[in-house]
Design a protein around this motif. Sequence first.
Motif, short mmCIF file in Angstrom:
data_model
loop_
_atom_site.label_atom_id
_atom_site.label_comp_id
_atom_site.label_asym_id
_atom_site.label_seq_id
_atom_site.Cartn_x
_atom_site.Cartn_y
_atom_site.Cartn_z
N CYS A 71 87.08 10.98 30.46
CA CYS A 71 87.02 12.42 31.24
C CYS A 71 88.27 13.15 30.81
O CYS A 71 89.30 12.68 30.71
CB CYS A 71 87.03 11.68 32.72
N GLY B 1 85.44 17.04 32.68
CA GLY B 1 84.38 15.95 32.99
C GLY B 1 84.27 15.12 31.50
O GLY B 1 84.99 15.29 30.64
N TYR B 2 82.95 14.54 31.41
CA TYR B 2 82.75 13.66 30.49
C TYR B 2 81.79 14.53 29.39
O TYR B 2 80.76 14.89 29.97
CB TYR B 2 81.75 12.54 31.01
N TYR C 183 79.21 16.04 32.25
CA TYR C 183 79.22 15.56 33.48
C TYR C 183 80.31 14.89 34.06
O TYR C 183 81.41 14.98 33.57
CB TYR C 183 78.31 13.93 33.24
N ALA C 184 80.58 15.05 35.61
CA ALA C 184 81.56 14.78 36.16
C ALA C 184 81.17 13.92 37.53
O ALA C 184 80.02 14.04 37.76
CB ALA C 184 82.16 16.02 36.89
N LYS C 185 82.21 13.15 37.82
CA LYS C 185 81.90 12.16 38.80
C LYS C 185 81.67 12.63 40.09
O LYS C 185 82.77 13.55 40.48
CB LYS C 185 83.09 11.03 38.74
N ASN C 186 80.56 12.38 40.97
CA ASN C 186 80.67 12.87 42.31
C ASN C 186 81.35 11.78 43.03
O ASN C 186 80.99 10.47 43.12
CB ASN C 186 79.06 12.66 42.61
N HIS C 187 82.45 12.08 43.68
CA HIS C 187 83.36 11.22 44.29
C HIS C 187 82.81 10.89 45.67
O HIS C 187 83.81 9.62 46.15
CB HIS C 187 84.96 11.87 44.55
N GLN D 23 78.58 8.39 41.38
CA GLN D 23 77.66 8.80 40.16
C GLN D 23 78.22 9.87 39.38
O GLN D 23 78.72 10.90 40.01
CB GLN D 23 76.38 9.10 40.70
N ARG D 24 77.88 10.09 37.94
CA ARG D 24 78.13 11.03 37.44
C ARG D 24 76.89 12.08 37.43
O ARG D 24 75.71 11.68 37.51
CB ARG D 24 78.30 10.66 35.86
N GLU D 25 77.18 13.16 37.32
CA GLU D 25 76.27 14.61 37.94
C GLU D 25 76.48 15.53 36.72
O GLU D 25 77.62 15.69 36.53
CB GLU D 25 76.41 15.09 39.16
N CYS E 70 89.17 13.84 37.25
CA CYS E 70 88.73 12.62 36.82
C CYS E 70 89.00 11.29 37.58
O CYS E 70 88.40 10.43 37.66
CB CYS E 70 89.37 12.52 35.37
#
Length: 116
Positions: free
Chosen positions: A2, A15-16, A37-41, A45-47, A107
Amino acid sequence: MCIEDQSEEKLGGMGYHYVNRDNIGSTDPERPAAVIYAKNHETGQRELVALEWVVPYTGQSAPHLFGKEFDGPELIPGLGEIYSLHAWLYKKNPSGLFAPYNPRVHCVCPEDAPKA
């Protein structure tokens, strides 16, 4: 891995990056080099949050797409010097649709970050 801005400005994260090397050099709107993609905290999940176009720098002036000049050139390990353009199509970016970093992307969940 990330990517998040580590400068004093703390501009946010990217993000990724999932890169399709066949699309590096493309300025075709339908062929971005990377999906981001970035993590939904909340869910963990990655979105999908953004797309990125990458053009190798070979001494030319910056390319344009959607009426916007690409950022760079900058040195990216593994890619060399490149121009890039991010488009935050799937996650609102208060810094702007084409800004490289999004202050709403992290991240590490802000509530999980080490306290100073």
